[in-house]
Design a protein around this motif. Sequence first.
Motif, PDB file in Angstrom:
ATOM      1  N   PRO A  71      -2.132  12.596 -11.155  1.00  0.00           N
ATOM      2  CA  PRO A  71      -1.438  12.683  -9.861  1.00  0.00           C
ATOM      3  C   PRO A  71      -2.362  12.230  -8.731  1.00  0.00           C
ATOM      4  O   PRO A  71      -3.580  12.422  -8.778  1.00  0.00           O
ATOM      5  CB  PRO A  71      -1.103  14.175  -9.745  1.00  0.00           C
ATOM      6  CG  PRO A  71      -1.228  14.725 -11.132  1.00  0.00           C
ATOM      7  CD  PRO A  71      -2.283  13.899 -11.806  1.00  0.00           C
ATOM      8  N   LEU A  72      -1.798  11.621  -7.726  1.00  0.00           N
ATOM      9  CA  LEU A  72      -2.553  11.183  -6.556  1.00  0.00           C
ATOM     10  C   LEU A  72      -2.508  12.261  -5.477  1.00  0.00           C
ATOM     11  O   LEU A  72      -1.443  12.835  -5.197  1.00  0.00           O
ATOM     12  CB  LEU A  72      -1.972   9.879  -6.008  1.00  0.00           C
ATOM     13  CG  LEU A  72      -1.944   8.689  -6.983  1.00  0.00           C
ATOM     14  CD1 LEU A  72      -1.318   7.477  -6.300  1.00  0.00           C
ATOM     15  CD2 LEU A  72      -3.338   8.366  -7.489  1.00  0.00           C
ATOM     16  N   LEU A  73      -3.666  12.554  -4.886  1.00  0.00           N
ATOM     17  CA  LEU A  73      -3.710  13.551  -3.815  1.00  0.00           C
ATOM     18  C   LEU A  73      -2.861  13.101  -2.634  1.00  0.00           C
ATOM     19  O   LEU A  73      -2.153  13.898  -2.012  1.00  0.00           O
ATOM     20  CB  LEU A  73      -5.154  13.784  -3.385  1.00  0.00           C
ATOM     21  CG  LEU A  73      -6.067  14.444  -4.418  1.00  0.00           C
ATOM     22  CD1 LEU A  73      -7.479  14.551  -3.878  1.00  0.00           C
ATOM     23  CD2 LEU A  73      -5.538  15.825  -4.789  1.00  0.00           C
ATOM     24  N   ILE A  74      -2.949  11.813  -2.319  1.00  0.00           N
ATOM     25  CA  ILE A  74      -2.148  11.240  -1.237  1.00  0.00           C
ATOM     26  C   ILE A  74      -1.329  10.100  -1.834  1.00  0.00           C
ATOM     27  O   ILE A  74      -1.905   9.137  -2.366  1.00  0.00           O
ATOM     28  CB  ILE A  74      -3.038  10.716  -0.095  1.00  0.00           C
ATOM     29  CG1 ILE A  74      -3.895  11.851   0.464  1.00  0.00           C
ATOM     30  CG2 ILE A  74      -2.188  10.076   0.991  1.00  0.00           C
ATOM     31  CD1 ILE A  74      -4.863  11.410   1.532  1.00  0.00           C
ATOM     32  N   PRO A  75      -0.014  10.176  -1.819  1.00  0.00           N
ATOM     33  CA  PRO A  75       0.803   9.089  -2.388  1.00  0.00           C
ATOM     34  C   PRO A  75       0.469   7.744  -1.746  1.00  0.00           C
ATOM     35  O   PRO A  75       0.195   7.665  -0.542  1.00  0.00           O
ATOM     36  CB  PRO A  75       2.240   9.518  -2.077  1.00  0.00           C
ATOM     37  CG  PRO A  75       2.158  11.000  -1.905  1.00  0.00           C
ATOM     38  CD  PRO A  75       0.812  11.275  -1.292  1.00  0.00           C
ATOM     39  N   GLU A  76       0.487   6.709  -2.561  1.00  0.00           N
ATOM     40  CA  GLU A  76       0.226   5.359  -2.066  1.00  0.00           C
ATOM     41  C   GLU A  76       1.535   4.651  -1.773  1.00  0.00           C
ATOM     42  O   GLU A  76       2.538   4.846  -2.459  1.00  0.00           O
ATOM     43  CB  GLU A  76      -0.577   4.557  -3.098  1.00  0.00           C
ATOM     44  CG  GLU A  76      -1.994   5.066  -3.296  1.00  0.00           C
ATOM     45  CD  GLU A  76      -2.828   4.080  -4.096  1.00  0.00           C
ATOM     46  OE1 GLU A  76      -2.517   2.868  -4.077  1.00  0.00           O
ATOM     47  OE2 GLU A  76      -3.795   4.522  -4.737  1.00  0.00           O
ATOM     48  N   LEU A 111       6.938   4.497  -3.043  1.00  0.00           N
ATOM     49  CA  LEU A 111       5.896   5.529  -2.983  1.00  0.00           C
ATOM     50  C   LEU A 111       5.420   5.819  -4.405  1.00  0.00           C
ATOM     51  O   LEU A 111       6.238   6.048  -5.303  1.00  0.00           O
ATOM     52  CB  LEU A 111       6.425   6.805  -2.335  1.00  0.00           C
ATOM     53  CG  LEU A 111       6.755   6.724  -0.844  1.00  0.00           C
ATOM     54  CD1 LEU A 111       7.281   8.066  -0.349  1.00  0.00           C
ATOM     55  CD2 LEU A 111       5.523   6.300  -0.041  1.00  0.00           C
ATOM     56  N   ILE A 112       4.107   5.831  -4.585  1.00  0.00           N
ATOM     57  CA  ILE A 112       3.505   6.100  -5.896  1.00  0.00           C
ATOM     58  C   ILE A 112       2.818   7.453  -5.827  1.00  0.00           C
ATOM     59  O   ILE A 112       1.908   7.667  -5.012  1.00  0.00           O
ATOM     60  CB  ILE A 112       2.493   5.004  -6.267  1.00  0.00           C
ATOM     61  CG1 ILE A 112       3.150   3.623  -6.199  1.00  0.00           C
ATOM     62  CG2 ILE A 112       1.916   5.251  -7.656  1.00  0.00           C
ATOM     63  CD1 ILE A 112       2.172   2.488  -6.305  1.00  0.00           C
ATOM     64  N   ASP A 113       3.241   8.380  -6.690  1.00  0.00           N
ATOM     65  CA  ASP A 113       2.677   9.740  -6.707  1.00  0.00           C
ATOM     66  C   ASP A 113       1.673   9.947  -7.823  1.00  0.00           C
ATOM     67  O   ASP A 113       0.853  10.875  -7.765  1.00  0.00           O
ATOM     68  CB  ASP A 113       3.801  10.778  -6.856  1.00  0.00           C
ATOM     69  CG  ASP A 113       4.775  10.744  -5.693  1.00  0.00           C
ATOM     70  OD1 ASP A 113       5.990  10.685  -5.953  1.00  0.00           O
ATOM     71  OD2 ASP A 113       4.299  10.757  -4.544  1.00  0.00           O
ATOM     72  N   ALA A 114       1.749   9.127  -8.890  1.00  0.00           N
ATOM     73  CA  ALA A 114       0.846   9.311 -10.032  1.00  0.00           C
ATOM     74  C   ALA A 114       0.725   7.991 -10.785  1.00  0.00           C
ATOM     75  O   ALA A 114       1.621   7.139 -10.743  1.00  0.00           O
ATOM     76  CB  ALA A 114       1.356  10.414 -10.965  1.00  0.00           C
ATOM     77  N   LEU A 115      -0.392   7.856 -11.495  1.00  0.00           N
ATOM     78  CA  LEU A 115      -0.672   6.661 -12.284  1.00  0.00           C
ATOM     79  C   LEU A 115      -1.105   7.078 -13.684  1.00  0.00           C
ATOM     80  O   LEU A 115      -1.593   8.201 -13.878  1.00  0.00           O
ATOM     81  CB  LEU A 115      -1.802   5.843 -11.641  1.00  0.00           C
ATOM     82  CG  LEU A 115      -1.578   5.280 -10.246  1.00  0.00           C
ATOM     83  CD1 LEU A 115      -2.884   4.717  -9.692  1.00  0.00           C
ATOM     84  CD2 LEU A 115      -0.510   4.210 -10.260  1.00  0.00           C
TER      85      LEU A 115
END
Length: 210
Positions: A71-76, A111-115
């Motif tokens: 998960p990303l701390l700040i969505p990209e 919006l990307i929340d996780a990779l």
Amino acid sequence: ISPIVPPPQPPEERPEPKVTFAWLRVADVLDSGFWLVITEQGYVTVDASAALERIFYERFIKKAAQPAVQPLLIPETLELSPADADRVSRYLPELEACGFSISAFTNQTFLIDALPMSLAEVPPQTLIPEIAAELDKTGVRKGIDHWRQEVAARAAASAAARTLHIQTREAAETLLRDLSHCDMPYSTPRGRPVMILTTYRELARRFQRN
């Protein structure tokens, strides 16, 4: 009343190796990261990092259907061209299956929340449109299979690079036995050789023996 004792369970049998390494005998483990293995036909030089990469890959590919996600701390925010945005919109469920958490924000912005964890260092601005284009070109099934293999290959390369240096013949022999159970023990997922055989016949020719 005597307690009921369950019958003893047979020991767990390890599957027979797909490749029989009957010649397995590690002669030396070099500081340069190569193992010298004696065989009946000659000697084999094994690249330790390539061997580890193949072993890790075949372990990871079995779990690739459910890739580890970071998960990303700040969505990209991902802004795409109209053509790329259209492809990404059509393949959002497939991208989710590849380990991405992505949602449409506007017609061309996502919006990307996780990779996928193994691809967390790859810029999503190029990676996600590339995956969508692959799905469009080869079809959903082949495209997803390709990227699951890609995820497993990158994770294997990263895991092999982080593995401590193998310093003993016993450890090398254990890993070679693991290698013998791989579907393709002779090369890495990217096609780099794992081992190179030098036959006694070739040595005799080089030394100009009759």
